[in-house]
Scaffold this motif. Structure first.
Motif, PDB file in Angstrom:
ATOM      1  N   VAL A  17      40.019  79.332 -20.026  1.00  0.00           N
ATOM      2  CA  VAL A  17      39.855  80.460 -19.097  1.00  0.00           C
ATOM      3  C   VAL A  17      38.768  80.157 -18.076  1.00  0.00           C
ATOM      4  O   VAL A  17      38.948  80.383 -16.868  1.00  0.00           O
ATOM      5  CB  VAL A  17      39.540  81.763 -19.874  1.00  0.00           C
ATOM      6  CG1 VAL A  17      39.106  82.873 -18.934  1.00  0.00           C
ATOM      7  CG2 VAL A  17      40.739  82.195 -20.701  1.00  0.00           C
ATOM      8  N   LYS A  18      37.654  79.626 -18.548  1.00  0.00           N
ATOM      9  CA  LYS A  18      36.547  79.299 -17.649  1.00  0.00           C
ATOM     10  C   LYS A  18      36.950  78.218 -16.650  1.00  0.00           C
ATOM     11  O   LYS A  18      36.620  78.282 -15.466  1.00  0.00           O
ATOM     12  CB  LYS A  18      35.333  78.851 -18.463  1.00  0.00           C
ATOM     13  CG  LYS A  18      34.051  78.786 -17.669  1.00  0.00           C
ATOM     14  CD  LYS A  18      32.887  78.323 -18.535  1.00  0.00           C
ATOM     15  CE  LYS A  18      32.440  79.419 -19.460  1.00  0.00           C
ATOM     16  NZ  LYS A  18      31.202  79.051 -20.182  1.00  0.00           N
ATOM     17  N   GLU A  19      37.691  77.217 -17.128  1.00  0.00           N
ATOM     18  CA  GLU A  19      38.140  76.126 -16.266  1.00  0.00           C
ATOM     19  C   GLU A  19      39.078  76.653 -15.165  1.00  0.00           C
ATOM     20  O   GLU A  19      38.928  76.317 -13.992  1.00  0.00           O
ATOM     21  CB  GLU A  19      38.853  75.067 -17.101  1.00  0.00           C
ATOM     22  CG  GLU A  19      39.305  73.861 -16.318  1.00  0.00           C
ATOM     23  CD  GLU A  19      39.997  72.827 -17.189  1.00  0.00           C
ATOM     24  OE1 GLU A  19      40.074  71.680 -16.756  1.00  0.00           O
ATOM     25  OE2 GLU A  19      40.448  73.164 -18.308  1.00  0.00           O
ATOM     26  N   VAL A  20      40.027  77.469 -15.554  1.00  0.00           N
ATOM     27  CA  VAL A  20      40.976  78.030 -14.584  1.00  0.00           C
ATOM     28  C   VAL A  20      40.259  78.945 -13.595  1.00  0.00           C
ATOM     29  O   VAL A  20      40.526  78.904 -12.389  1.00  0.00           O
ATOM     30  CB  VAL A  20      42.121  78.773 -15.310  1.00  0.00           C
ATOM     31  CG1 VAL A  20      42.973  79.560 -14.333  1.00  0.00           C
ATOM     32  CG2 VAL A  20      42.977  77.788 -16.090  1.00  0.00           C
ATOM     33  N   THR A  21      39.329  79.736 -14.090  1.00  0.00           N
ATOM     34  CA  THR A  21      38.555  80.609 -13.204  1.00  0.00           C
ATOM     35  C   THR A  21      37.775  79.782 -12.198  1.00  0.00           C
ATOM     36  O   THR A  21      37.719  80.121 -11.010  1.00  0.00           O
ATOM     37  CB  THR A  21      37.596  81.500 -14.021  1.00  0.00           C
ATOM     38  OG1 THR A  21      38.355  82.268 -14.952  1.00  0.00           O
ATOM     39  CG2 THR A  21      36.801  82.420 -13.117  1.00  0.00           C
ATOM     40  N   LYS A  23      38.580  76.880 -11.047  1.00  0.00           N
ATOM     41  CA  LYS A  23      39.533  76.362 -10.059  1.00  0.00           C
ATOM     42  C   LYS A  23      39.894  77.439  -9.047  1.00  0.00           C
ATOM     43  O   LYS A  23      39.968  77.171  -7.848  1.00  0.00           O
ATOM     44  CB  LYS A  23      40.803  75.863 -10.754  1.00  0.00           C
ATOM     45  CG  LYS A  23      40.637  74.558 -11.473  1.00  0.00           C
ATOM     46  CD  LYS A  23      41.934  74.116 -12.146  1.00  0.00           C
ATOM     47  CE  LYS A  23      41.722  72.827 -12.928  1.00  0.00           C
ATOM     48  NZ  LYS A  23      42.941  72.386 -13.621  1.00  0.00           N
ATOM     49  N   ILE A  24      40.125  78.656  -9.535  1.00  0.00           N
ATOM     50  CA  ILE A  24      40.534  79.749  -8.654  1.00  0.00           C
ATOM     51  C   ILE A  24      39.444  80.094  -7.649  1.00  0.00           C
ATOM     52  O   ILE A  24      39.724  80.283  -6.460  1.00  0.00           O
ATOM     53  CB  ILE A  24      40.931  80.995  -9.477  1.00  0.00           C
ATOM     54  CG1 ILE A  24      42.240  80.714 -10.226  1.00  0.00           C
ATOM     55  CG2 ILE A  24      41.084  82.231  -8.590  1.00  0.00           C
ATOM     56  CD1 ILE A  24      42.620  81.772 -11.236  1.00  0.00           C
ATOM     57  N   ILE A  25      38.198  80.179  -8.121  1.00  0.00           N
ATOM     58  CA  ILE A  25      37.117  80.570  -7.203  1.00  0.00           C
ATOM     59  C   ILE A  25      36.429  79.361  -6.564  1.00  0.00           C
ATOM     60  O   ILE A  25      35.425  79.513  -5.877  1.00  0.00           O
ATOM     61  CB  ILE A  25      36.081  81.479  -7.900  1.00  0.00           C
ATOM     62  CG1 ILE A  25      35.369  80.753  -9.048  1.00  0.00           C
ATOM     63  CG2 ILE A  25      36.721  82.764  -8.371  1.00  0.00           C
ATOM     64  CD1 ILE A  25      34.227  81.535  -9.660  1.00  0.00           C
TER      65      ILE A  25
END
Length: 58
Positions: A17-21, A23-25
């Motif tokens: 979740v932290k990794e994807v977040t 990437k998104i921000i």
């Protein structure tokens, strides 16, 4: 299922979740931190799997 397996899966999920977040921000630091956390979770889960196999006599 033992404590290490459960905690490892939780850490792996939190790291993903932290990794994807990250990437998104577009936050490279958060992305790297999430990747490290995810991999540590995988290692802990693997350790738990190994412990379980040893206890079962495999």
């Amino acid at each position: 299922m033992n404590k290490d397996q459960v905690e490892g899966r939780i850490e792996e999920t939190k790291g993903t979740v932290k990794e994807v977040t990250g990437k998104i921000i577009d936050d490279k630091g958060m992305e790297v931190e999430g990747n490290v956390q995810k991999n540590l979770g995988k290692a802990q889960k693997g350790y738990g799997d190994l412990k379980q196999d040893i206890q079962k006599g495999k």
